[in-house]
Design an enzyme around this catalytic site. Structure first.
Site, PDB file in Angstrom:
ATOM      1  NE  ARG A  69      -2.279  -1.359   3.566  1.00 18.66           N
ATOM      2  CZ  ARG A  69      -1.702  -0.598   4.476  1.00 18.66           C
ATOM      3  NH1 ARG A  69      -1.758   0.727   4.373  1.00 18.66           N
ATOM      4  NH2 ARG A  69      -1.082  -1.115   5.500  1.00 18.66           N
ATOM      5  CE1 TYR A 197       0.418  -6.034  -1.909  1.00 20.55           C
ATOM      6  CE2 TYR A 197      -0.665  -4.034  -1.150  1.00 20.55           C
ATOM      7  CZ  TYR A 197      -0.185  -5.304  -0.900  1.00 20.55           C
ATOM      8  OH  TYR A 197      -0.340  -5.859   0.339  1.00 20.55           O
ATOM      9  CE  LYS A 206      -6.884  -3.674   5.556  1.00 22.28           C
ATOM     10  NZ  LYS A 206      -5.593  -4.222   5.482  1.00 22.28           N
ATOM     11  CG  HIS A 226      -6.864  -3.057  10.257  1.00 19.17           C
ATOM     12  ND1 HIS A 226      -5.565  -2.593  10.277  1.00 19.17           N
ATOM     13  CD2 HIS A 226      -6.849  -4.103   9.398  1.00 19.17           C
ATOM     14  CE1 HIS A 226      -4.807  -3.320   9.469  1.00 19.17           C
ATOM     15  NE2 HIS A 226      -5.564  -4.256   8.937  1.00 19.17           N
ATOM     16  CB  SER A 248      -0.512  -3.676   7.956  1.00 17.84           C
ATOM     17  OG  SER A 248      -1.674  -2.930   7.683  1.00 17.84           O
ATOM     18  CB  ALA A 249       2.827  -7.085   8.561  1.00 14.39           C
ATOM     19  CB  CYS A 250       1.068  -6.245  14.003  1.00 12.41           C
ATOM     20  SG  CYS A 250       2.205  -4.918  13.574  1.00 12.41           S
ATOM     21  CG  ASP A 277      -7.225  -7.258   7.072  1.00  8.75           C
ATOM     22  OD1 ASP A 277      -6.212  -7.091   7.786  1.00  8.75           O
ATOM     23  OD2 ASP A 277      -7.502  -6.499   6.127  1.00  8.75           O
ATOM     24  CB  SER A 375       5.298 -12.307  -0.937  1.00 10.50           C
ATOM     25  OG  SER A 375       5.848 -12.978   0.177  1.00 10.50           O
ATOM     26  NE  ARG A 376       0.032  -8.616   2.401  1.00 11.01           N
ATOM     27  CZ  ARG A 376      -0.469  -8.299   3.590  1.00 11.01           C
ATOM     28  NH1 ARG A 376      -1.548  -8.887   4.040  1.00 11.01           N
ATOM     29  NH2 ARG A 376       0.126  -7.397   4.337  1.00 11.01           N
TER      30      ARG A 376
HETATM   31  P1  GTP Z   1      -2.071  -7.807   7.474  1.00 10.21           P
HETATM   32  O1  GTP Z   1      -2.582  -8.868   6.558  1.00 10.21           O
HETATM   33  O2  GTP Z   1      -1.033  -6.948   6.848  1.00 10.21           O
HETATM   34  O3  GTP Z   1      -3.159  -6.983   8.085  1.00 10.21           O
HETATM   35  O4  GTP Z   1      -1.224  -8.566   8.634  1.00 10.21           O
HETATM   36  P2  GTP Z   1      -1.671  -9.391   9.932  1.00 10.21           P
HETATM   37  O5  GTP Z   1      -1.951  -8.458  11.059  1.00 10.21           O
HETATM   38  O6  GTP Z   1      -2.720 -10.370   9.582  1.00 10.21           O
HETATM   39  O7  GTP Z   1      -0.313 -10.149  10.329  1.00 10.21           O
HETATM   40  P3  GTP Z   1       0.089 -11.697  10.185  1.00 10.21           P
HETATM   41  O8  GTP Z   1      -0.716 -12.584  11.079  1.00 10.21           O
HETATM   42  O9  GTP Z   1       0.121 -12.047   8.759  1.00 10.21           O
HETATM   43  O10 GTP Z   1       1.570 -11.674  10.759  1.00 10.21           O
HETATM   44  C1  GTP Z   1       2.565 -10.863  10.216  1.00 10.21           C
HETATM   45  C2  GTP Z   1       3.927 -11.282  10.680  1.00 10.21           C
HETATM   46  O11 GTP Z   1       3.999 -11.301  12.106  1.00 10.21           O
HETATM   47  C3  GTP Z   1       4.310 -12.685  10.208  1.00 10.21           C
HETATM   48  O12 GTP Z   1       5.645 -12.673   9.784  1.00 10.21           O
HETATM   49  C4  GTP Z   1       4.170 -13.526  11.442  1.00 10.21           C
HETATM   50  O13 GTP Z   1       5.018 -14.632  11.435  1.00 10.21           O
HETATM   51  C5  GTP Z   1       4.485 -12.549  12.572  1.00 10.21           C
HETATM   52  N1  GTP Z   1       3.754 -12.917  13.814  1.00 10.21           N
HETATM   53  C6  GTP Z   1       2.433 -13.159  13.925  1.00 10.21           C
HETATM   54  N2  GTP Z   1       2.088 -13.495  15.191  1.00 10.21           N
HETATM   55  C7  GTP Z   1       3.236 -13.456  15.900  1.00 10.21           C
HETATM   56  C8  GTP Z   1       3.544 -13.698  17.287  1.00 10.21           C
HETATM   57  O14 GTP Z   1       2.694 -14.024  18.114  1.00 10.21           O
HETATM   58  N3  GTP Z   1       4.849 -13.536  17.666  1.00 10.21           N
HETATM   59  C9  GTP Z   1       5.812 -13.178  16.761  1.00 10.21           C
HETATM   60  N4  GTP Z   1       7.054 -13.041  17.214  1.00 10.21           N
HETATM   61  N5  GTP Z   1       5.562 -12.941  15.450  1.00 10.21           N
HETATM   62  C10 GTP Z   1       4.292 -13.085  15.030  1.00 10.21           C
HETATM   63  C1  SPV Z   2      -2.816  -4.637   5.365  1.00  7.70           C
HETATM   64  O1  SPV Z   2      -1.840  -4.036   4.893  1.00  7.70           O
HETATM   65  O2  SPV Z   2      -3.307  -4.339   6.482  1.00  7.70           O
HETATM   66  C2  SPV Z   2      -3.414  -5.765   4.628  1.00  7.70           C
HETATM   67  C3  SPV Z   2      -2.979  -6.009   3.261  1.00  7.70           C
HETATM   68  O3  SPV Z   2      -4.297  -6.424   5.141  1.00  7.70           O
HETATM   69  S1  SPV Z   2      -3.643  -4.860   2.155  1.00  7.70           S
HETATM   70  O4  SPV Z   2      -4.822  -5.470   1.536  1.00  7.70           O
HETATM   71  O5  SPV Z   2      -2.620  -4.608   1.172  1.00  7.70           O
HETATM   72  O6  SPV Z   2      -4.040  -3.657   2.830  1.00  7.70           O
HETATM   73 MN    MN Z   3      -4.717  -5.772   7.270  1.00  8.58          MN
END
Ligand code: GTP
Ligand code: SPV
Ligand code: MN
Length: 591
Positions: A69, A197, A206, A226, A248-250, A277, A375-376
Site C-alpha cells: 500500500r 498491488y 481497505k 481493522h 498491518s503485518a502484526c 482483517d 508477499s501474499r
Molecule cells: P495484514 O494482513 O497486513 O493486516 O497482517 P496481519 O496483522 O494479519 O499479520 P500476520 O498474522 O500475517 O503476521 C505478520 C507477521 O507477524 C508474520 O511474519 C508472522 O510470522 C508474525 N507474527 C504473527 N504473530 C506473531 C507472534 O505471536 N509472535 C511473533 N514473534 N511474530 C508473530
Molecule cells: C494490510 O496491509 O493491512 C493488509 C494487506 O491487510 S492490504 O490489503 O494490502 O491492505
Molecule cells: Mn490488514
C-alpha cells in the site's frame, strides 16, 4: 445483468473516459472464472502451479515498484478539509476528479473493462453493503472473486437502488509518480490508478470495507474496524468471541487461526476463525456488540507462515489460491517463501522474476530475500480448516472482548486491561507500533497507529475517537477492552514471548477477566495479570520471565505520554476532552 439506471449511466460515463475495447460483466460463475484464469496464464499475468500439489493455485508477480500500500498517495477527498483531518492526506474532490480523469482518459484503450458487482457481507443480509468495481486487470477480478461475494445475485439484491460504492481501477502505466488511491466518501466513490498491488486495487477491502465504511459507520451508528474475529470454544461447547485490532503485518491472521497449545487442546478447547482483517460491528437488540467479517477470503502475509507458526493458514493455501510475489520453485512448480521451511528450492525464480540463489540469502539483508517481505496469498475462507460455523451467519457473533495490540520492543506489557470503555478507547487511541513491509516506506519505526486504523479511517481521527466514545454509550453490555504486545524483546533483540499458538494463554486470562473469574493487579496503565495467572504449563519459560513481560516501567511510559500529547496535537482540535482527561489522569498515576 441489470436495468439499474444508476449503475448503467455510471458505467457508461466511466467507459467514455477510459475507452476500453470491450466491457465484460463478471457473473460469479466458475466457467467464467476458469476462462479468465486461462487467459491470464496465456498472457503470462499468472503462472499455473502444480495441479497435484497445489490444485487450483496460481503465481502472480507485481511490478517491482508496486508491492505494498502507498499511504503517501492515498487520499480522502471531502468537500471540507477538516472532515478528512490532519492524519489523512486530503485533496479537494473537484481537483482530484480533474487530476485523475486525465490519468484515466483512454487508459483502457486496447484493454477490457471488467464490471465486478460484489457484496461486503452476506448478500441480502442487514449488514451487507454492495459495490461495483470496474477494473482492467484479470488479477483483480480473480482476487475479488475470492475476497468478496461476487455475482448476479448482488445486482438482484441492489435492485434499482443508487446505494452502491462506485469503484474505478485502471492499471494505466503503473507509474509510481502518478499512483493515486482516492476516496470520495460523500459520493460513495473510490478511484485507484497506476497500481496493481492488492491493498491499492482490491477496492472492496481497505478502500471500501474500512475507509468508506468507517465514514458510513459514523453516520449510521456502527463501526468498521481493522480487526480479526475469533471464537474460543470451551470443552462444554460454549463459544466466546474476541475481536482484535493489530496494525498491518502484526499478527491478525496468525491469531485468528491459532492452534491451541496441548494443555488446552487435550482438555477439548478449540479456536475458530471468523475473520482475519476486518470487522463490521453493531449493537444487537440484546445490548451486546455483534461482529461480522465482511470479506470472503484471506489476503495474508506469506513470509513466516509455516506448519508450526500457522498450520491453518498454510492448509488454507493448499488449493484455489493466488500467490503474489513469492519464490517459484521450478523443479516442483510450487512456491516458497522465507520462513516456510529450511529447504529453499535449488532451482528457483525470485519475486522479481530473476533466478534466485538461496545460498546468497542473508536473513539480515531483506534485499536478498526470494519472496518479497510483503508477499501474499489470496485464499478462500471456506478452505480454512478452522473456519467458524458462524462465518456465513448474517447475524455475526457477539463480542466479549476487544483487544488492541502492536509491535513494541519495550514499554507495552504482554497484556493489560482497561478500566472501562472510555479508558479502553484511550488505550486504543494511543496505540503505537513499529512499521512493517505492508506499506511502502521505512520499516521498524515506532509510530502512533490508533486502533490500527491510522491508514484506514475515512474521516478526522478526533471525530473517530468521539465515535468510539459515543458507541460505548449505546452498548449496554459492552465488551471489555484489552491491550497486548507479543513483541517485547530482550537485550539481544529476540522476542521474549513465544507467541503464535501460545498467545491463547493470554486470551484465556482475557476471557476469564470478562467472566469475572481471574484476578488482576491495578497499575498506573490498567489491570495487569498476576504472573501466576498466565498459564505457562508446557512452556520453556519461568514465572520470572512472565513477571518481566508484565512489568510497567513508569519512566518509559512517561516518555510515551509526551509523545502521545504531541500526537494528539497533530490530530488537532477534535480530540475529545474525555481522552485528554484520560491522558492527564495517566500521567498523574505514573507520578
Ligand atoms: P495484514 O494482513 O497486513 O493486516 O497482517 P496481519 O496483522 O494479519 O499479520 P500476520 O498474522 O500475517 O503476521 C505478520 C507477521 O507477524 C508474520 O511474519 C508472522 O510470522 C508474525 N507474527 C504473527 N504473530 C506473531 C507472534 O505471536 N509472535 C511473533 N514473534 N511474530 C508473530
Ligand atoms: C494490510 O496491509 O493491512 C493488509 C494487506 O491487510 S492490504 O490489503 O494490502 O491492505
Ligand atoms: Mn490488514
Amino acid at each position: 445483468m441489470t436495468s439499474n439506471k444508476h449503475v448503467l449511466s455510471w458505467i457508461e460515463e466511466m467507459q467514455a473516459m477510459t475507452q476500453p475495447d470491450r466491457v465484460v460483466w463478471i457473473d460469479g460463475s466458475e466457467e467464467q472464472a476458469e476462462a479468465l484464469r486461462a487467459e491470464a496464464v496465456a498472457s503470462g499475468e499468472m503462472i499455473k502451479l502444480n495441479e497435484e500439489k497445489l490444485p487450483g493455485c496460481y503465481l502472480h508477480r507485481t511490478a517491482v515498484n508496486d508491492v505494498a500500500r502507498v499511504e503517501g498517495r492515498t487520499f480522502i477527498c471531502t468537500s471540507k478539509k477538516e472532515d478528512t483531518g490532519n492524519i489523512n492526506n486530503w485533496m479537494d474532490p473537484k481537483e482530484c476528479y480533474d487530476k485523475l480523469s486525465k490519468l484515466y482518459r483512454g487508459a483502457m484503450k486496447g484493454r477490457t473493462m471488467y464490471v465486478i458487482p460484489y457484496s461486503m457481507g452476506i448478500v441480502g443480509s442487514d449488514f451487507a453493503k454492495y459495490g461495483i468495481e470496474l477494473t482492467d486487470s484479470i488479477y483483480v477480478v480473480l482476487n475479488m472473486l475470492t475476497m468478496t461475494r461476487v455475482g448476479n445475485n448482488v445486482l438482484e439484491a441492489l435492485g434499482d437502488d443508487a446505494g452502491f460504492i462506485k469503484g474505478l481501477h485502471a492499471k494505466a502505466d503503473l507509474d509510481e509518480e502518478n499512483r493515486y488511491i482516492c476516496h470520495f466518501p460523500e459520493d460513495n466513490t473510490i478511484w485507484s490508478v497506476n497500481s496493481g498491488y492488492g491493498g491499492n486495487v482490491l477496492l472492496g477491502k481497505k478502500c471500501f470495507a474500512l475507509r468508506i465504511a468507517s465514514y458510513l459507520g459514523r453516520k449510521e451508528g456502527w463501526m468498521a474496524e481493522h480487526m480479526l474475529i475469533l471464537g474460543v470454544e470451551y470443552p462444554d461447547g460454549d463459544v466466546k468471541y474476541i475481536s482484535a485490532a493489530f496494525p498491518s503485518a502484526c499478527g491478525k491472521t496468525n491469531l485468528a487461526m491459532l492452534i491451541p497449545p496441548e494443555i488446552y487442546k487435550n482438555k477439548g478447547y478449540k479456536v475458530w476463525c471468523v475473520g482475519d482483517d476486518i470487522a463490521w460491528l453493531r449493537v444487537g437488540s440484546d445490548g451486546r456488540l455483534w461482529a461480522v467479517n465482511p470479506e470472503n477470503g484471506f489476503f495474508g502475509v506469506a513470509p513466516g507462515t509455516n506448519d508450526k507458526s500457522n498450520p491453518n493458514a498454510l492448509a488454507t493455501t493448499m488449493r484455489d489460491t493466488i500467490f503474489t510475489n513469492v519464490v517459484h520453485d521450478l523443479d516442483n512448480n510450487t512456491v516458497w517463501w522465507e520462513g516456510l521451511n529450511d529447504n529453499p528450492p535449488a532451482n528457483a525464480i525470485d519475486w522479481k522474476g530473476n533466478p534466485w540463489d538461496y545460498k546468497k540469502y542473508d536473513k539480515h539483508d531483506k534485499s536478498t530475500c526470494g519472496a518479497h517481505p510483503n508477499s501474499r496469498f489470496t485464499a478462500k475462507a471456506i478452505n480454512c480448516p478452522c473456519i467458524s460455523d458462524k462465518f456465513n451467519d448474517p447475524a455475526g457473533v457477539p463480542i466479549s472482548a476487544i483487544i488492541f495490540g502492536g509491535r513494541r520492543a519495550k514499554t507495552a506489557p504482554l497484556v493489560y486491561q482497561s478500566f472501562n470503555w472510555q479508558h479502553g478507547t484511550f488505550v486504543g487511541s494511543i496505540m503505537a507500533s513499529e512499521t512493517t513491509a505492508a506499506a511502502s516506506g521505512a520499516v521498524g519505526v515506532v509510530r502512533r497507529d490508533p486502533m490500527a486504523m491510522r491508514p484506514f479511517t475515512g474521516y478526522d481521527m478526533g471525530d473517530y475517537f468521539a465515535h468510539w466514545l459515543e458507541m460505548g454509550k449505546k452498548i449496554p453490555n459492552a465488551p471489555k477492552i484489552f491491550h497486548v504486545n507479543w513483541f517485547r524483546t530482550d537485550d539481544e533483540g529476540n522476542f521474549i514471548w513465544p507467541g503464535f499458538g501460545d498467545n491463547m494463554r493470554v486470551l484465556m486470562w482475557i476471557l476469564d477477566r470478562c467472566a469475572g473469574k481471574a484476578d488482576a493487579v491495578e497499575t498506573a496503565i490498567g489491570y495487569v495479570p498476576k504472573a501466576e495467572d498466565i498459564n505457562i504449563e508446557g512452556l520453556d519459560i519461568t514465572a520470572d520471565t512472565i513477571r518481566e513481560l508484565l512489568s510497567v516501567d513508569h519512566d518509559s511510559w512517561l516518555e510515551d505520554c509526551a509523545n502521545i500529547e504531541e500526537f494528539y496535537e497533530t490530530i488537532g482540535d477534535r480530540v475529545p476532552a474525555e481522552l485528554k482527561e484520560e491522558l492527564a489522569a495517566l500521567k498523574k498515576r505514573l507520578g
